[in-house]
Design a protein around this motif. Structure first.
Motif, PDB file in Angstrom:
ATOM      1  N   TYR A 232      35.855  48.164  27.228  1.00  0.00           N
ATOM      2  CA  TYR A 232      36.531  46.866  27.149  1.00  0.00           C
ATOM      3  C   TYR A 232      36.301  46.048  28.414  1.00  0.00           C
ATOM      4  O   TYR A 232      35.958  44.851  28.349  1.00  0.00           O
ATOM      5  CB  TYR A 232      38.028  47.070  26.918  1.00  0.00           C
ATOM      6  CG  TYR A 232      38.834  45.799  27.077  1.00  0.00           C
ATOM      7  CD1 TYR A 232      38.803  44.806  26.105  1.00  0.00           C
ATOM      8  CD2 TYR A 232      39.605  45.578  28.221  1.00  0.00           C
ATOM      9  CE1 TYR A 232      39.515  43.628  26.249  1.00  0.00           C
ATOM     10  CE2 TYR A 232      40.326  44.404  28.379  1.00  0.00           C
ATOM     11  CZ  TYR A 232      40.278  43.431  27.403  1.00  0.00           C
ATOM     12  OH  TYR A 232      40.975  42.267  27.562  1.00  0.00           O
ATOM     13  N   VAL A 233      36.479  46.682  29.570  1.00  0.00           N
ATOM     14  CA  VAL A 233      36.319  45.973  30.848  1.00  0.00           C
ATOM     15  C   VAL A 233      34.889  45.462  30.994  1.00  0.00           C
ATOM     16  O   VAL A 233      34.658  44.318  31.401  1.00  0.00           O
ATOM     17  CB  VAL A 233      36.705  46.890  32.029  1.00  0.00           C
ATOM     18  CG1 VAL A 233      36.289  46.257  33.355  1.00  0.00           C
ATOM     19  CG2 VAL A 233      38.202  47.151  32.026  1.00  0.00           C
ATOM     20  N   LEU A 234      33.918  46.307  30.648  1.00  0.00           N
ATOM     21  CA  LEU A 234      32.520  45.906  30.780  1.00  0.00           C
ATOM     22  C   LEU A 234      32.145  44.814  29.780  1.00  0.00           C
ATOM     23  O   LEU A 234      31.394  43.888  30.116  1.00  0.00           O
ATOM     24  CB  LEU A 234      31.610  47.123  30.574  1.00  0.00           C
ATOM     25  CG  LEU A 234      31.675  48.201  31.667  1.00  0.00           C
ATOM     26  CD1 LEU A 234      30.870  49.430  31.253  1.00  0.00           C
ATOM     27  CD2 LEU A 234      31.153  47.664  33.000  1.00  0.00           C
ATOM     28  N   ASP A 241      36.507  36.299  33.538  1.00  0.00           N
ATOM     29  CA  ASP A 241      36.461  36.122  34.992  1.00  0.00           C
ATOM     30  C   ASP A 241      36.992  37.357  35.730  1.00  0.00           C
ATOM     31  O   ASP A 241      37.696  37.270  36.722  1.00  0.00           O
ATOM     32  CB  ASP A 241      37.257  34.873  35.406  1.00  0.00           C
ATOM     33  CG  ASP A 241      36.887  34.401  36.806  1.00  0.00           C
ATOM     34  OD1 ASP A 241      35.806  34.790  37.289  1.00  0.00           O
ATOM     35  OD2 ASP A 241      37.682  33.672  37.411  1.00  0.00           O
ATOM     36  N   TRP A 242      36.655  38.509  35.202  1.00  0.00           N
ATOM     37  CA  TRP A 242      36.940  39.788  35.819  1.00  0.00           C
ATOM     38  C   TRP A 242      38.393  39.939  36.244  1.00  0.00           C
ATOM     39  O   TRP A 242      39.281  39.745  35.442  1.00  0.00           O
ATOM     40  CB  TRP A 242      35.965  40.073  36.969  1.00  0.00           C
ATOM     41  CG  TRP A 242      34.561  40.267  36.460  1.00  0.00           C
ATOM     42  CD1 TRP A 242      33.531  39.368  36.520  1.00  0.00           C
ATOM     43  CD2 TRP A 242      34.039  41.393  35.753  1.00  0.00           C
ATOM     44  NE1 TRP A 242      32.404  39.868  35.911  1.00  0.00           N
ATOM     45  CE2 TRP A 242      32.675  41.115  35.433  1.00  0.00           C
ATOM     46  CE3 TRP A 242      34.570  42.627  35.357  1.00  0.00           C
ATOM     47  CZ2 TRP A 242      31.866  42.013  34.748  1.00  0.00           C
ATOM     48  CZ3 TRP A 242      33.753  43.530  34.680  1.00  0.00           C
ATOM     49  CH2 TRP A 242      32.428  43.217  34.376  1.00  0.00           C
ATOM     50  N   HIS A 247      44.508  41.057  31.632  1.00  0.00           N
ATOM     51  CA  HIS A 247      44.089  42.118  30.726  1.00  0.00           C
ATOM     52  C   HIS A 247      42.990  42.990  31.342  1.00  0.00           C
ATOM     53  O   HIS A 247      42.968  44.208  31.130  1.00  0.00           O
ATOM     54  CB  HIS A 247      43.599  41.518  29.405  1.00  0.00           C
ATOM     55  CG  HIS A 247      44.670  40.829  28.623  1.00  0.00           C
ATOM     56  ND1 HIS A 247      44.860  39.460  28.684  1.00  0.00           N
ATOM     57  CD2 HIS A 247      45.633  41.304  27.793  1.00  0.00           C
ATOM     58  CE1 HIS A 247      45.874  39.127  27.899  1.00  0.00           C
ATOM     59  NE2 HIS A 247      46.367  40.215  27.354  1.00  0.00           N
ATOM     60  N   ILE A 248      42.079  42.380  32.096  1.00  0.00           N
ATOM     61  CA  ILE A 248      41.024  43.147  32.754  1.00  0.00           C
ATOM     62  C   ILE A 248      41.616  44.045  33.833  1.00  0.00           C
ATOM     63  O   ILE A 248      41.208  45.205  33.998  1.00  0.00           O
ATOM     64  CB  ILE A 248      39.956  42.207  33.348  1.00  0.00           C
ATOM     65  CG1 ILE A 248      39.257  41.423  32.239  1.00  0.00           C
ATOM     66  CG2 ILE A 248      38.937  42.995  34.165  1.00  0.00           C
ATOM     67  CD1 ILE A 248      38.517  42.286  31.238  1.00  0.00           C
ATOM     68  N   VAL A 249      42.591  43.543  34.559  1.00  0.00           N
ATOM     69  CA  VAL A 249      43.262  44.357  35.590  1.00  0.00           C
ATOM     70  C   VAL A 249      43.948  45.555  34.932  1.00  0.00           C
ATOM     71  O   VAL A 249      43.808  46.706  35.394  1.00  0.00           O
ATOM     72  CB  VAL A 249      44.288  43.519  36.374  1.00  0.00           C
ATOM     73  CG1 VAL A 249      45.112  44.407  37.311  1.00  0.00           C
ATOM     74  CG2 VAL A 249      43.578  42.431  37.176  1.00  0.00           C
ATOM     75  N   ILE A 429      26.467  43.528  33.751  1.00  0.00           N
ATOM     76  CA  ILE A 429      25.777  43.004  34.934  1.00  0.00           C
ATOM     77  C   ILE A 429      24.958  41.770  34.575  1.00  0.00           C
ATOM     78  O   ILE A 429      24.967  40.765  35.312  1.00  0.00           O
ATOM     79  CB  ILE A 429      24.875  44.099  35.550  1.00  0.00           C
ATOM     80  CG1 ILE A 429      25.731  45.243  36.100  1.00  0.00           C
ATOM     81  CG2 ILE A 429      23.986  43.526  36.647  1.00  0.00           C
ATOM     82  CD1 ILE A 429      24.929  46.446  36.551  1.00  0.00           C
ATOM     83  N   ILE A 430      24.258  41.821  33.439  1.00  0.00           N
ATOM     84  CA  ILE A 430      23.439  40.683  33.027  1.00  0.00           C
ATOM     85  C   ILE A 430      24.297  39.443  32.787  1.00  0.00           C
ATOM     86  O   ILE A 430      23.967  38.335  33.253  1.00  0.00           O
ATOM     87  CB  ILE A 430      22.631  41.048  31.764  1.00  0.00           C
ATOM     88  CG1 ILE A 430      21.488  41.987  32.135  1.00  0.00           C
ATOM     89  CG2 ILE A 430      22.094  39.797  31.069  1.00  0.00           C
ATOM     90  CD1 ILE A 430      20.770  42.594  30.943  1.00  0.00           C
ATOM     91  N   ASN A 431      25.403  39.601  32.064  1.00  0.00           N
ATOM     92  CA  ASN A 431      26.281  38.449  31.813  1.00  0.00           C
ATOM     93  C   ASN A 431      26.849  37.880  33.113  1.00  0.00           C
ATOM     94  O   ASN A 431      26.944  36.664  33.274  1.00  0.00           O
ATOM     95  CB  ASN A 431      27.424  38.861  30.882  1.00  0.00           C
ATOM     96  CG  ASN A 431      27.056  38.699  29.424  1.00  0.00           C
ATOM     97  OD1 ASN A 431      26.464  37.705  29.030  1.00  0.00           O
ATOM     98  ND2 ASN A 431      27.377  39.693  28.612  1.00  0.00           N
ATOM     99  N   THR A 432      27.248  38.755  34.026  1.00  0.00           N
ATOM    100  CA  THR A 432      27.787  38.295  35.310  1.00  0.00           C
ATOM    101  C   THR A 432      26.712  37.574  36.109  1.00  0.00           C
ATOM    102  O   THR A 432      26.970  36.521  36.711  1.00  0.00           O
ATOM    103  CB  THR A 432      28.331  39.495  36.114  1.00  0.00           C
ATOM    104  OG1 THR A 432      29.340  40.148  35.348  1.00  0.00           O
ATOM    105  CG2 THR A 432      28.936  39.033  37.432  1.00  0.00           C
TER     106      THR A 432
END
Length: 529
Positions: A232-234, A241-242, A247-249, A429-432
């Motif tokens: 989910y996080v990835l 926005d990480w 929810h990401i936290v 990584i690619i999306n970021t």
């Protein structure tokens, strides 16, 4: 120990018996391969048709993304779990249940009337379908003698790489020719055939129901939290926005806690959900590392090429599918060649050829412009497809070909998990990079087209005059067009950065391959039975 000490005599004395394959087992294996193909294909088959599904179910952009994400999260949990389940239930029962359940979930997905139903059905489909993938690798290295692996290894390597590559192509054709419902309905009849065939013909292992008493339920729960949260996080990190998103936290905290409990129990309980001892085998550890990086390249480019074609070239899903078909065709045609080479070349040489070819293809893509079309993408796509097949066969053989049969089921789940995790990490990584590098390039390009640049002013004046002639606000239109050009160039430059990064990554694998020792001869199938 017994396997290692008896391998050579068995190979010498029973080679004639090994060469005579039971037709029932061959048919069962082919049915398993097709089931695996359906399961992997369904990861990407919806990717080119999400807009049609979104319109049909009245979903938002965030909601429809979960049609793919829910499948991936559920599949990642099941893949490593399948090893211990196969030992408890037997490969026959596990695979047949998974094939039947996958077929039922596919039919349910086609009947979904809202996005909530679709997400639930896709999660069930991914979870149950994930159990079919490792079983095929186990069967290939259990029922076939080493002399036949130059045939079966390319077959499973082809399925593992071809299915996600042609997923968008098949999905695009189906959704254009019929409707998005058929993305799922096409699984029904083949799924019934696979389930019936495997139930009738698989016979190469026996269940051990006594292991159920030792099953680590807390380990299963912690693994589900750990892998599900990680996926989910990835998957969602860049879009949200990480760590600026709550929810990401929370997902990261759940991942850390779940991971801590999971790894503690893996080394503590008698029957862990996942047996990590396979990593003590050097070949398996290196093979898993290479599989992880192959996941980055396989899923990364399956994502990047359509993104370029849609954002820059403005292709629809059908045109993207037709363009992407080149890589799939290259893989299909290279599979028998890879099989022949695997019996004649050192696997390390094959991997160096594959990694080098992949790096050459991505390096060619660093010259990409907004005008690149089918023919400019042709050679890089051919290199990608051929190189993936040449890599995949020796990686499979090195990772799984020297393991004793009693470790094969757990190891296969781990090996396939590394490829999927590589894809998840690579896409994150690619999306970021696309987001961050596009912003950086946009800022730098904008500095060069400000009001102090005579060339930019001349361009704005010339373009604006053309629209003034039609009674439009030429200055405003010209500024908007210039902003669009700058955005397009910034996006292209971010793609070039990613292709260069992939070139360096796969180029480094060429040298890492030199660290491998030549793998010893594999134990023959059945040596441990």
């Amino acid at each position: 120990m017994a396997v290692a000490s008896t391998a050579s005599p068995t190979l010498g004395s029973a080679s004639g018996a090994e060469e005579r394959m039971d037709p029932k087992r061959v048919i069962a294996f082919l049915a398993m391969v097709f089931g695996m193909f359906m399961s992997i294909l369904d990861i990407q088959i919806v990717s080119a048709s999400l807009s049609e599904i979104q319109a049909g179910l009245g979903a938002s952009n965030d909601e429809v993304a979960w049609v793919q994400t829910s499948y991936l999260i559920a599949e990642v949990i099941m893949i490593p779990l399948s090893g211990v389940l196969a030992r408890i239930l037997s490969t026959r029962v596990l695979f047949s249940i998974c094939a039947g359940g996958f077929t039922l979930a596919s039919a349910l997905a086609a009947t979904a009337t809202n996005i909530e139903q679709m997400i639930v059905y896709r999660a069930i489909q991914g979870f149950i379908g994930g159990g079919m993938i490792p079983s095929v690798f186990v069967a290939a290295f259990t029922i076939f003698p080493p002399s036949k692996r130059n045939i079966v290894s390319p077959m499973i390597g082809l399925v593992a790489t071809l299915a996600p590559t042609i997923g968008p192509t098949i999905g695009g054709y189906i959704s254009h020719a019929m409707s998005w419902h058929w993305l799922f309905l096409i699984n029904v009849i083949p799924g019934i055939i696979v389930a019936a065939t495997t139930w009738s013909l698989i016979d190469f292992d026996q269940p051990d129901h006594s292991l159920m008493k030792k099953f680590d339920w807390w380990g299963l729960a912690s693994m589900a939290v750990f892998l599900g949260s990680m996926e989910y996080v990835l998957e969602e990190g860049n879009n949200k926005d990480w760590f600026n998103d709550h929810h990401i936290v929370m997902g990261t905290i759940a991942m850390v806690i779940g991971g801590a409990i999971f790894f503690r129990r893996v080394f503590k309980v008698e029957l862990p959900v996942v047996d990590l001892r396979a990593f003590s085998n050097t070949n398996f550890a290196f093979g898993s590392l290479f599989s992880f990086v192959m996941g980055v390249g396989l899923y990364g480019l399956t994502y990047l090429y359509p993104l370029y074609l849609s954002r820059i070239r403005h292709y629809d899903s059908l045109m993207i599918g037709q363009t992407m078909f080149v890589s799939g065709a290259a893989m299909f045609l290279t599979a028998p060649i890879a099989g022949i080479l695997s019996s004649k070349l050192d696997p390390r040489v094959m991997m160096m050829m594959g990694f080098g070819g992949f790096a050459a293809g991505t390096y060619m893509m660093t010259g990409i412009t907004a005008d690149w079309d089918f023919y400019e993408l042709l050679i890089p796509q051919i290199l990608r497809g051929c190189s993936l097949m040449i890599c995949m066969v020796p990686i499979n053989n090195i990772a799984l070909g020297t393991l004793p049969p009693d470790r094969m089921k757990n190891a296969s789940g781990l090996f396939n998990l590394t490829r999927n995790l590589g894809g998840a990490v690579g896409l994150a990584i690619i999306n970021t990079m696309i987001t961050q590098r596009t912003d950086d390039h946009f800022a730098r390009l904008s500095e060069r087209v400000d009001w102090g640049n005579p060339a930019a002013l001349d361009w704005l004046s010339s373009v604006g005059a053309n629209y003034d002639a039609y009674g439009l606000d030429g200055s405003t239109v010209a500024v908007q067009k210039l902003a669009g050009i700058v955005t397009q160039q910034a996006t292209l430059l971010s793609f070039i950065d990613i292709f260069m990064g992939l070139t360096v990554l796969f180029g480094s694998l060429v040298f890492m391959t030199l660290l491998l020792k030549k793998p010893k001869a594999a134990a023959p199938a059945g040596a441990g039975h």
